[in-house]
Design a protein around this motif. Structure first.
Motif, PDB file in Angstrom:
ATOM      1  N   ALA A  55     -29.541 -87.100  32.045  1.00 42.22           N
ATOM      2  CA  ALA A  55     -28.448 -86.353  32.673  1.00 42.22           C
ATOM      3  C   ALA A  55     -28.764 -84.868  32.778  1.00 42.22           C
ATOM      4  O   ALA A  55     -28.193 -84.166  33.598  1.00 42.22           O
ATOM      5  CB  ALA A  55     -27.155 -86.547  31.879  1.00 42.22           C
ATOM      6  N   PRO A  60     -26.196 -80.518  33.143  1.00 44.20           N
ATOM      7  CA  PRO A  60     -26.044 -81.971  33.159  1.00 44.20           C
ATOM      8  C   PRO A  60     -25.399 -82.486  34.438  1.00 44.20           C
ATOM      9  O   PRO A  60     -24.469 -81.878  34.962  1.00 44.20           O
ATOM     10  CB  PRO A  60     -25.150 -82.263  31.959  1.00 44.20           C
ATOM     11  N   ARG A  82     -26.960 -82.914  22.582  1.00 42.26           N
ATOM     12  CA  ARG A  82     -27.508 -82.172  23.714  1.00 42.26           C
ATOM     13  C   ARG A  82     -27.987 -80.790  23.260  1.00 42.26           C
ATOM     14  O   ARG A  82     -29.065 -80.339  23.637  1.00 42.26           O
ATOM     15  CB  ARG A  82     -26.479 -82.046  24.835  1.00 42.26           C
TER      16      ARG A  82
END
Length: 103
Positions: A55, A60, A82
């Motif tokens: 992603a 993202p 992340r």
């Protein structure tokens, strides 16, 4: 891994000739086999990290909520991973250059 094949539990399971070869090659070496559940957990964690990476780490293309719902975790956990992955990707010692710094 047993150092000697004769009388070992492994020899009883897979045969003395096979364990004799293994013992000569790997005798005394510790071998750790993860349980099935541990392996599943590792696989799920790897799939989640792959989805986050796919992603995008900085911009993202998929929201943390979408990824979280697909993998059965919270959006907060996706945000945390992340951030962690972004640090790993850029390096722990990397510094951001500030616009007012003169190099």
């Amino acid at each position: 891994m047993p150092k000697r094949a004769r009388g070992s539990r492994l020899a009883a399971e897979i045969g003395e000739a096979t364990v004799e070869w293994l013992a000569k090659r790997f005798g005394g070496t510790s071998v750790d086999f993860p349980s099935f559940r541990a392996r599943q957990k590792q696989d799920r964690a790897a799939e989640l990290r792959a989805a986050i990476l796919d992603a995008g780490l900085t911009n993202p293309t998929r929201s943390a909520n979408v990824i979280a719902s697909e993998h059965g975790v919270t959006a907060a956990w996706v945000h945390k991973l992340r951030t962690e992955m972004r640090r790993e990707h850029t390096g722990a010692d990397a510094q951001l250059s500030l616009p007012f710094q003169n190099d």
